[in-house]
Design an enzyme around this catalytic site. Structure first.
Site, PDB file in Angstrom:
ATOM      1  N   ASP A  72     -43.950  -9.126  -4.805  1.00 57.02           N
ATOM      2  CA  ASP A  72     -44.817  -8.100  -4.842  1.00 57.02           C
ATOM      3  C   ASP A  72     -44.427  -7.335  -5.986  1.00 57.02           C
ATOM      4  O   ASP A  72     -43.813  -7.500  -6.872  1.00 57.02           O
ATOM      5  CB  ASP A  72     -44.633  -7.147  -3.513  1.00 57.02           C
ATOM      6  N   ASN A 141     -39.740   0.921   6.987  1.00 56.04           N
ATOM      7  CA  ASN A 141     -40.956   0.973   8.111  1.00 56.04           C
ATOM      8  C   ASN A 141     -41.181  -0.531   8.351  1.00 56.04           C
ATOM      9  O   ASN A 141     -41.941  -0.595   9.194  1.00 56.04           O
ATOM     10  CB  ASN A 141     -42.065   1.542   7.602  1.00 56.04           C
ATOM     11  N   HIS A 143     -41.853  -3.121   6.424  1.00 61.36           N
ATOM     12  CA  HIS A 143     -42.481  -4.004   5.742  1.00 61.36           C
ATOM     13  C   HIS A 143     -41.661  -4.986   5.196  1.00 61.36           C
ATOM     14  O   HIS A 143     -40.401  -5.111   4.920  1.00 61.36           O
ATOM     15  CB  HIS A 143     -43.234  -2.950   4.667  1.00 61.36           C
ATOM     16  N   GLU A 148     -47.420  -3.304   4.682  1.00 59.48           N
ATOM     17  CA  GLU A 148     -47.140  -2.238   5.605  1.00 59.48           C
ATOM     18  C   GLU A 148     -47.284  -2.332   6.893  1.00 59.48           C
ATOM     19  O   GLU A 148     -48.220  -3.206   7.179  1.00 59.48           O
ATOM     20  CB  GLU A 148     -47.974  -1.133   4.915  1.00 59.48           C
TER      21      GLU A 148
END
Ligand code: GLP
Length: 256
Positions: A72, A141, A143, A148
């Site tokens: 990413d 969270n 991810h 996400e």
């Protein structure tokens, strides 16, 4: 579904976690010197990269024949931007180990035609024969890459809107020195789970909640990490101090 606890190896501190992760990469390169590997960014893999650089210098392993992709990056940043993940990987791993340029394909966050860049990236992974190993970090969270909560699990490389939690975490990590972009570009969950082997690295207190969600063992799109539950060749290396906290959090988990 595989039992999550059986895939987790609890490590005493980041040193042990980094060495165990490096052992994993070393074994893969010994088996398959031309392996195709996707690399994560973040604080967690820093120790792994330091270990791989040291082992390369000591001639214990050679990543020169392997091929590398990243997972990413932020959208809009050039590969030379100090905030870009491409630059991070070059600095901490690819340059010090002397991986040849034509064995490196990193996402171009500033590509003019971003849709074409996403397609081209997937085509490059496919042309390399697919990922032998995806090394992943874990977002607070849940991810993986920049996929996400709520991400489509059949997505391939695509642009994502970064959650406020992710941006706030990154803002803190960079001590407010950089404006964190609103969007990222990431390989999709489909791209990740197609890797023949996955190594998930989990360190730092803020990872207790997503790790608890994983240990609960229920695939849940609110927790992207749970997409890994059905993978046949998954190893999770986690800091032992997370063990109790992640167990306590198993009940009543919610994610925005
Ligand atoms: C970012 C990256 C992820 C990485 C995560 C964890 O959000 N997009 O790929 O896994 O950070 O980072 P850290 O290891 O610093 O906790």
């Amino acid at each position: 579904m595989s039992a999550p606890s059986s895939t987790i190896r609890w490590c005493r501190g980041r040193g042990e976690l980094s060495r165990a992760a490096a052992d994993h990469v070393e074994a893969l390169l010994a088996r398959k010197p031309g392996a195709v590997i996707a690399l994560p960014t973040g604080q967690t893999p820093l120790g792994l990269y330091a270990e791989l650089v040291a082992r390369t210098a000591a001639k214990r392993l050679s990543p020169a024949q392997a091929r590398f992709f990243n997972l990413d990056d932020y959208l809009g940043l050039s590969v030379d931007d100090p905030l870009s993940y491409a630059r991070f990987l070059r600095e901490h791993f690819l340059m010090p180990t002397g991986v040849p340029e034509d064995h490196i394909r990193l996402l171009r966050g500033d590509a003019v035609g971003i849709e074409a860049e996403c397609r081209d990236y997937e085509a490059a992974i496919a042309a390399a024969g697919g990922l032998d190993l995806a090394i992943l970090g874990l977002g607070t969270n849940g991810h993986i890459g920049f996929n996400e909560p709520g991400s489509n699990w059949s997505a391939r490389t695509h642009v994502v809107f970064l959650s406020p939690e992710t941006r706030a975490t990154h803002m803190t990590q960079t001590q407010g020195k950089f404006a964190i972009p609103e969007y990222g570009i990431t390989v999709g969950i489909s791209t990740i789970v197609e890797a023949r082997e996955i190594l998930l690295l989990v360190a730092g207190g803020a990872k207790a909640r997503p790790l608890a969600a994983f240990r609960r063992g229920i695939p849940d799109s609110k927790w992207p990490v749970t997409a890994l539950l059905t993978h046949r060749n998954l190893t999770v290396l986690a800091e032992a101090e997370l063990q109790a906290a992640a167990a306590e959090g198993v009940m009543g988990l919610t994610n925005p």
